[in-house]
Design a protein around this motif. Structure first.
Motif, PDB file in Angstrom:
ATOM      1  N   MET A   1       0.848  -1.176   0.000  1.00  0.00           N
ATOM      2  CA  MET A   1       0.000   0.000   0.000  1.00  0.00           C
ATOM      3  C   MET A   1       0.897   1.242   0.000  1.00  0.00           C
ATOM      4  N   PRO A   2       0.338   2.346  -0.439  1.00  0.00           N
ATOM      5  CA  PRO A   2       1.138   3.571  -0.451  1.00  0.00           C
ATOM      6  C   PRO A   2       1.581   3.973   0.950  1.00  0.00           C
ATOM      7  N   ASP A   3       2.705   4.653   1.010  1.00  0.00           N
ATOM      8  CA  ASP A   3       3.197   5.171   2.276  1.00  0.00           C
ATOM      9  C   ASP A   3       2.179   6.183   2.785  1.00  0.00           C
ATOM     10  N   PRO A   4       1.698   6.047   4.023  1.00  0.00           N
ATOM     11  CA  PRO A   4       0.667   6.955   4.524  1.00  0.00           C
ATOM     12  C   PRO A   4       1.109   8.423   4.596  1.00  0.00           C
ATOM     13  N   LYS A   5       2.400   8.663   4.773  1.00  0.00           N
ATOM     14  CA  LYS A   5       2.886  10.045   4.883  1.00  0.00           C
ATOM     15  C   LYS A   5       3.058  10.714   3.524  1.00  0.00           C
ATOM     16  N   THR A   6       3.579   9.958   2.542  1.00  0.00           N
ATOM     17  CA  THR A   6       3.884  10.553   1.247  1.00  0.00           C
ATOM     18  C   THR A   6       2.836  10.254   0.176  1.00  0.00           C
ATOM     19  N   GLY A   7       2.124   9.133   0.323  1.00  0.00           N
ATOM     20  CA  GLY A   7       1.165   8.719  -0.696  1.00  0.00           C
ATOM     21  C   GLY A   7       1.799   7.971  -1.853  1.00  0.00           C
ATOM     22  N   PHE A   8       3.133   7.816  -1.807  1.00  0.00           N
ATOM     23  CA  PHE A   8       3.832   7.111  -2.879  1.00  0.00           C
ATOM     24  C   PHE A   8       3.861   5.605  -2.616  1.00  0.00           C
ATOM     25  N   ALA A   9       3.826   4.842  -3.696  1.00  0.00           N
ATOM     26  CA  ALA A   9       3.898   3.383  -3.587  1.00  0.00           C
ATOM     27  C   ALA A   9       5.323   2.964  -3.261  1.00  0.00           C
ATOM     28  N   ARG A  10       5.422   1.917  -2.484  1.00  0.00           N
ATOM     29  CA  ARG A  10       6.718   1.331  -2.167  1.00  0.00           C
ATOM     30  C   ARG A  10       6.843   0.014  -2.913  1.00  0.00           C
ATOM     31  N   VAL A  11       8.036  -0.273  -3.395  1.00  0.00           N
ATOM     32  CA  VAL A  11       8.293  -1.557  -4.036  1.00  0.00           C
ATOM     33  C   VAL A  11       9.079  -2.387  -3.036  1.00  0.00           C
ATOM     34  N   THR A  12       8.369  -3.290  -2.360  1.00  0.00           N
ATOM     35  CA  THR A  12       9.024  -4.153  -1.379  1.00  0.00           C
ATOM     36  C   THR A  12       9.714  -5.311  -2.097  1.00  0.00           C
ATOM     37  N   GLU A  13      10.511  -6.076  -1.373  1.00  0.00           N
ATOM     38  CA  GLU A  13      11.213  -7.225  -1.951  1.00  0.00           C
ATOM     39  C   GLU A  13      10.245  -8.252  -2.527  1.00  0.00           C
ATOM     40  N   GLN A  14       9.042  -8.297  -1.992  1.00  0.00           N
ATOM     41  CA  GLN A  14       8.066  -9.286  -2.441  1.00  0.00           C
ATOM     42  C   GLN A  14       7.550  -9.003  -3.837  1.00  0.00           C
ATOM     43  N   VAL A  15       7.478  -7.755  -4.240  1.00  0.00           N
ATOM     44  CA  VAL A  15       6.874  -7.398  -5.523  1.00  0.00           C
ATOM     45  C   VAL A  15       7.625  -8.021  -6.700  1.00  0.00           C
ATOM     46  N   PRO A  16       8.939  -7.811  -6.858  1.00  0.00           N
ATOM     47  CA  PRO A  16       9.616  -8.443  -7.993  1.00  0.00           C
ATOM     48  C   PRO A  16       9.583  -9.976  -7.912  1.00  0.00           C
ATOM     49  N   ALA A  17       9.588 -10.517  -6.709  1.00  0.00           N
ATOM     50  CA  ALA A  17       9.507 -11.974  -6.569  1.00  0.00           C
ATOM     51  C   ALA A  17       8.168 -12.492  -7.095  1.00  0.00           C
ATOM     52  N   LEU A  18       7.097 -11.798  -6.766  1.00  0.00           N
ATOM     53  CA  LEU A  18       5.770 -12.202  -7.239  1.00  0.00           C
ATOM     54  C   LEU A  18       5.610 -12.001  -8.743  1.00  0.00           C
TER      55      LEU A  18
END
Length: 87
Positions: A1-18
């Motif tokens: 989910m987007p960072d609550p402070k900035t509203g920007f999406a984060r790309v966690t380690e799980q995303v490229p793996a999925l």
């Protein structure tokens, strides 16, 4: 989910793996308060109709299948609420 402070999406380690790609190839297609849609940057292959329908459902923006620059290809990850779906 987007960072609550900035509203920007984060790309966690799980995303490229999925998505089955390297981290530097992850593209954020769309991001809103309740969803993030990720894809593989510049992916070739068949048009992914299911992904286009899923992204349109969360964003409210429809895709035009005849617009070659807008069609989605390859794997797409849609995260909304507490749910993750790969199309």
């Amino acid at each position: 989910m987007p960072d609550p402070k900035t509203g920007f999406a984060r790309v966690t380690e799980q995303v490229p793996a999925l998505l089955g790609c390297r981290p530097e190839l992850v593209d954020v297609l769309a991001c809103g308060p309740e969803y993030v849609a990720y894809s593989v940057f510049d992916c070739e292959g068949e048009t992914n109709q299911a992904a286009m329908a899923a992204v349109a459902a969360v964003t409210g923006v429809a895709f035009k299948a005849e617009d070659e620059d807008a069609v989605l290809r390859g794997a797409v990850l849609v995260v909304s609420g507490h749910k993750e779906d790969i199309y």
